[in-house]
Design a protein around this motif. Structure first.
Motif, PDB file in Angstrom:
ATOM      1  N   GLY A 118      22.717  35.768  44.696  1.00  0.00           N
ATOM      2  CA  GLY A 118      23.513  36.006  43.496  1.00  0.00           C
ATOM      3  C   GLY A 118      23.993  37.425  43.295  1.00  0.00           C
ATOM      4  O   GLY A 118      24.645  37.716  42.282  1.00  0.00           O
ATOM      5  N   ALA A 119      23.702  38.322  44.230  1.00  0.00           N
ATOM      6  CA  ALA A 119      24.206  39.698  44.109  1.00  0.00           C
ATOM      7  C   ALA A 119      25.706  39.721  44.387  1.00  0.00           C
ATOM      8  O   ALA A 119      26.232  38.884  45.124  1.00  0.00           O
ATOM      9  N   ARG A 120      26.386  40.704  43.798  1.00  0.00           N
ATOM     10  CA  ARG A 120      27.808  40.883  44.041  1.00  0.00           C
ATOM     11  C   ARG A 120      28.029  42.154  44.862  1.00  0.00           C
ATOM     12  O   ARG A 120      27.371  43.163  44.620  1.00  0.00           O
ATOM     13  N   ILE A 121      28.966  42.091  45.791  1.00  0.00           N
ATOM     14  CA  ILE A 121      29.357  43.256  46.579  1.00  0.00           C
ATOM     15  C   ILE A 121      30.847  43.459  46.366  1.00  0.00           C
ATOM     16  O   ILE A 121      31.652  42.555  46.645  1.00  0.00           O
ATOM     17  N   GLU A 122      31.224  44.599  45.828  1.00  0.00           N
ATOM     18  CA  GLU A 122      32.619  44.909  45.549  1.00  0.00           C
ATOM     19  C   GLU A 122      33.054  46.082  46.418  1.00  0.00           C
ATOM     20  O   GLU A 122      32.441  47.152  46.377  1.00  0.00           O
ATOM     21  N   ARG A 123      34.125  45.880  47.175  1.00  0.00           N
ATOM     22  CA  ARG A 123      34.613  46.901  48.096  1.00  0.00           C
ATOM     23  C   ARG A 123      35.874  47.556  47.552  1.00  0.00           C
ATOM     24  O   ARG A 123      36.538  47.014  46.677  1.00  0.00           O
ATOM     25  N   GLY A 124      36.164  48.729  48.085  1.00  0.00           N
ATOM     26  CA  GLY A 124      37.295  49.496  47.589  1.00  0.00           C
ATOM     27  C   GLY A 124      37.011  50.119  46.236  1.00  0.00           C
ATOM     28  O   GLY A 124      37.939  50.403  45.471  1.00  0.00           O
ATOM     29  N   VAL A 125      35.730  50.339  45.941  1.00  0.00           N
ATOM     30  CA  VAL A 125      35.304  50.911  44.659  1.00  0.00           C
ATOM     31  C   VAL A 125      34.590  52.232  44.949  1.00  0.00           C
ATOM     32  O   VAL A 125      33.513  52.242  45.553  1.00  0.00           O
ATOM     33  N   GLU A 126      35.165  53.328  44.530  1.00  0.00           N
ATOM     34  CA  GLU A 126      34.601  54.652  44.797  1.00  0.00           C
ATOM     35  C   GLU A 126      34.004  55.233  43.524  1.00  0.00           C
ATOM     36  O   GLU A 126      34.679  55.341  42.496  1.00  0.00           O
ATOM     37  N   VAL A 127      32.730  55.593  43.577  1.00  0.00           N
ATOM     38  CA  VAL A 127      32.073  56.237  42.441  1.00  0.00           C
ATOM     39  C   VAL A 127      32.574  57.670  42.335  1.00  0.00           C
ATOM     40  O   VAL A 127      32.541  58.423  43.306  1.00  0.00           O
ATOM     41  N   GLN A 128      33.032  58.039  41.144  1.00  0.00           N
ATOM     42  CA  GLN A 128      33.567  59.382  40.936  1.00  0.00           C
ATOM     43  C   GLN A 128      32.701  60.235  40.026  1.00  0.00           C
ATOM     44  O   GLN A 128      32.591  61.442  40.224  1.00  0.00           O
ATOM     45  N   ALA A 129      32.114  59.638  39.010  1.00  0.00           N
ATOM     46  CA  ALA A 129      31.318  60.403  38.046  1.00  0.00           C
ATOM     47  C   ALA A 129      30.258  59.498  37.441  1.00  0.00           C
ATOM     48  O   ALA A 129      30.415  58.266  37.402  1.00  0.00           O
ATOM     49  N   VAL A 130      29.196  60.128  36.967  1.00  0.00           N
ATOM     50  CA  VAL A 130      28.067  59.397  36.395  1.00  0.00           C
ATOM     51  C   VAL A 130      27.584  60.127  35.154  1.00  0.00           C
ATOM     52  O   VAL A 130      27.476  61.360  35.146  1.00  0.00           O
ATOM     53  N   THR A 138      26.587  55.104  32.681  1.00  0.00           N
ATOM     54  CA  THR A 138      28.020  54.837  32.763  1.00  0.00           C
ATOM     55  C   THR A 138      28.544  55.429  34.067  1.00  0.00           C
ATOM     56  O   THR A 138      28.307  56.600  34.358  1.00  0.00           O
ATOM     57  N   VAL A 139      29.235  54.604  34.829  1.00  0.00           N
ATOM     58  CA  VAL A 139      29.762  55.019  36.127  1.00  0.00           C
ATOM     59  C   VAL A 139      31.281  54.934  36.079  1.00  0.00           C
ATOM     60  O   VAL A 139      31.843  53.875  35.782  1.00  0.00           O
ATOM     61  N   ARG A 140      31.947  56.056  36.351  1.00  0.00           N
ATOM     62  CA  ARG A 140      33.400  56.049  36.454  1.00  0.00           C
ATOM     63  C   ARG A 140      33.783  55.824  37.902  1.00  0.00           C
ATOM     64  O   ARG A 140      33.294  56.516  38.796  1.00  0.00           O
ATOM     65  N   THR A 141      34.657  54.839  38.124  1.00  0.00           N
ATOM     66  CA  THR A 141      35.047  54.483  39.475  1.00  0.00           C
ATOM     67  C   THR A 141      36.557  54.532  39.642  1.00  0.00           C
ATOM     68  O   THR A 141      37.311  54.444  38.668  1.00  0.00           O
ATOM     69  N   SER A 142      36.968  54.666  40.867  1.00  0.00           N
ATOM     70  CA  SER A 142      38.379  54.541  41.238  1.00  0.00           C
ATOM     71  C   SER A 142      38.503  53.297  42.100  1.00  0.00           C
ATOM     72  O   SER A 142      37.833  53.175  43.133  1.00  0.00           O
ATOM     73  N   GLU A 143      39.362  52.370  41.667  1.00  0.00           N
ATOM     74  CA  GLU A 143      39.495  51.088  42.351  1.00  0.00           C
ATOM     75  C   GLU A 143      40.974  50.806  42.581  1.00  0.00           C
ATOM     76  O   GLU A 143      41.688  50.420  41.668  1.00  0.00           O
ATOM     77  N   GLY A 144      41.436  51.066  43.793  1.00  0.00           N
ATOM     78  CA  GLY A 144      42.836  50.850  44.101  1.00  0.00           C
ATOM     79  C   GLY A 144      43.760  51.706  43.264  1.00  0.00           C
ATOM     80  O   GLY A 144      44.848  51.271  42.881  1.00  0.00           O
ATOM     81  N   GLY A 145      43.327  52.924  42.946  1.00  0.00           N
ATOM     82  CA  GLY A 145      44.124  53.827  42.135  1.00  0.00           C
ATOM     83  C   GLY A 145      43.904  53.686  40.647  1.00  0.00           C
ATOM     84  O   GLY A 145      44.430  54.483  39.859  1.00  0.00           O
ATOM     85  N   THR A 146      43.125  52.695  40.239  1.00  0.00           N
ATOM     86  CA  THR A 146      42.824  52.477  38.818  1.00  0.00           C
ATOM     87  C   THR A 146      41.449  53.036  38.494  1.00  0.00           C
ATOM     88  O   THR A 146      40.465  52.736  39.178  1.00  0.00           O
ATOM     89  N   VAL A 147      41.370  53.852  37.459  1.00  0.00           N
ATOM     90  CA  VAL A 147      40.081  54.416  37.026  1.00  0.00           C
ATOM     91  C   VAL A 147      39.465  53.477  36.005  1.00  0.00           C
ATOM     92  O   VAL A 147      40.115  53.059  35.042  1.00  0.00           O
ATOM     93  N   ARG A 148      38.204  53.139  36.228  1.00  0.00           N
ATOM     94  CA  ARG A 148      37.495  52.234  35.323  1.00  0.00           C
ATOM     95  C   ARG A 148      36.129  52.812  34.995  1.00  0.00           C
ATOM     96  O   ARG A 148      35.632  53.703  35.690  1.00  0.00           O
TER      97      ARG A 148
END
Length: 507
Positions: A118-130, A138-148
């Motif tokens: 049941g674990a999820r693996i998400e690719r193309g997700v870069e951790v930028q800040a914590v 809270t983890v800020r990520t860059s995903e395909g040019g979108t910051v989340r």
């Protein structure tokens, strides 16, 4: 916020350590997601060697067979210093080998098991800040040019030696870098080395040659000359030149499927935890790859941390249990860093007196039975043990690995001990024939109690009761009269019991 708000743990890095941690957490019912910067799974071989203790741990979760089928075993190490040899066939385990398996295959197997739980693996997700608060991260990520932004209860960084998680948490990573030119390649050879698991040492440097068993060889070369820029392409011609200078003749490497240039480091993080942020694997410690230790220490970090983090999240175990992760794993990493550092100095020294000493010491140390057993136990990781923090056990068993001996059930069925560890829970082994008095304050959701008779080492038969941790190390051992000692050990590792009553022994 994203769907991962529901995650209780975010894991940075889909290498072996991060994926294995996801396996453990998901097995325990902890929602988790692995965040990986790469957009596709790696196809590189990279780290390749699985030591005996890692294979034992994987056997406890039903995964060892996958690696035995996919890998190629070597039962010794050969070192061309006085024809020294470290034999693994005398190890106290069914895995008397170094199992060679490409890291891409290792990651594929771990990912498959993690997803199945049941674990999820998400690719193309870069951790930028914590950032973190008292109740989450809270983890800020860059995903395909979108910051989340993603929110979870805990963040674990298995994101390599250049760990963003470690840096964001403010954890220092002191140590040194080695002034060597290092290359590796997976190639075919026109002329084979004299052994399939060989460390070749000369005044020019060192080459590690490993036979994959399919016609391909891993050739890792360490040149004493100043390292080149890591951005400079690693060519087959340069690798061939380095191998030739160390061997003294041309092995004619060709048809490369993987080449890379490296820099060796010896670094150790100042802490493995900052609040709700933890690190493991190469994010916590890096060292030269002599003895094939890095992948194994990373996997063992994950298996040590996984059940502890799950116990805190799922069963209200005290937060202090997470401190034992570093207390247990740091001394082992320190030992590995020290041993690989000394070996690197011994193998690469240009000084004639030290080279002469090397020719005298290495064959002697590897030929003496006592030191040979010590080296084999260290390299295989079978001799690693954890301190008995509260001295609640007896007989020297607490903190040591339990061997995969046979267990006989009351009905006469005989099974391997490690088959009892598939659930990832504590296992209470009762050898009293069902005569143990009631054990109050149970931890029924965390403990599976089984009435058995252990075969094998006498030290196991000497105890009425043995409590195994989920990672197969003894948490407590004692007599049927010592219910208080058992309860104390359970409270230490699992926290206060959820319900009063009796831990029912069952077959």
């Amino acid at each position: 916020m994203s769907n991962s708000d529901k995650d209780q743990v975010l894991i940075a890095g889909a290498g072996p350590g991060g994926l294995l941690l996801a396996c453990e957490l998901a097995l325990a019912g902890v929602p988790c997601t692995v965040l990986e910067r790469r957009t596709t799974p790696s196809v590189q071989s990279r780290a390749t060697g699985l030591q005996a203790r890692t294979l034992e741990l994987l056997a406890m979760r039903g995964m060892a067979g996958d690696f035995m089928r996919a890998g190629h075993p070597h039962d010794h190490y050969r070192i061309t210093v006085g024809r020294a040899r470290i034999d693994l066939t005398q190890l106290d385990t069914e895995y008397q080998q170094l199992g060679i398996c490409r890291q891409s295959v290792t990651e594929e197997i771990f990912e498959r098991h993690a997803r199945s739980h049941g674990a999820r693996i998400e690719r193309g997700v870069e951790v930028q800040a914590v950032s973190q608060t008292a109740d989450g991260v809270t983890v800020r990520t860059s995903e395909g040019g979108t910051v989340r932004e993603r929110r979870a209860g805990w963040l674990v960084g298995f994101d390599g030696s250049h760990s963003t998680v470690r840096t964001a948490a403010g954890i220092d990573f002191p140590g040194r870098s080695y002034p060597y030119n290092v290359m590796a390649g997976d190639v075919r050879l026109g002329r084979k080395p004299e052994d399939g698991m060989l460390v070749k040492v000369s005044k020019e440097g060192m080459v590690v040659a490993i036979d994959f068993g399919d016609g391909t060889w891993r050739m890792g070369a360490v040149d004493r000359r100043q390292p080149r820029d890591l951005d400079e392409p690693a060519s087959l011609e340069e690798l061939r030149d380095m191998i030739t200078r160390v061997f003294g003749y041309d092995l004619h490497p060709y048809d490369p499927t993987y080449t890379a240039r490296f820099r060796f480091h010896n670094r150790h993080a100042t802490t493995y935890r900052k609040g709700r942020v933890l690190i493991g694997g190469d994010a916590a410690h890096v060292h030269p790859p002599l003895g094939a230790q890095g992948l194994n220490i990373s996997c063992q970090d994950a298996l040590n941390l996984g059940w502890k983090l799950a116990a805190v999240i799922r069963h209200g175990a005290p937060d202090s249990i997470l401190d034992t992760y570093e207390q247990e794993r740091r001394p082992i990493a320190r030992r590995v860093l020290g041993a690989t550092g000394r070996a690197m100095h011994m193998m690469m020294t240009p000084a004639p007196p030290l080279r002469l000493l090397r020719r005298l010491v290495v064959p002697t140390v590897t030929s003496l039975p006592v030191t040979h057993r010590f080296l084999a136990g260290q390299i295989s990781n079978l001799s690693f043990a954890y301190p008995d923090g509260d001295r609640s056990g007896r007989g020297g068993l607490v903190g040591r690995r339990l061997p995969n001996t046979s267990v006989r059930h009351p009905g006469g069925e005989i099974r391997p001990l490690y088959d009892l560890f598939r659930s990832g829970r504590f296992v209470l082994l009762d050898q009293t024939g069902g005569a143990v008095p009631p054990v109050h304050q149970p931890w029924a959701k965390l403990v599976e109690a089984v009435e058995v008779e252990l075969e094998g080492p006498p030290e196991l038969a000497a105890h009425d009761l043995i409590l195994s941790r989920p990672d197969g190390y003894c948490a407590w051992a004692g007599s049927r009269e010592d219910a208080v000692g058992l309860g104390r050990a359970l409270e230490r590792w699992c926290g206060a019991p959820e319900t009063p009553g009796v831990v029912a022994l069952r077959t």
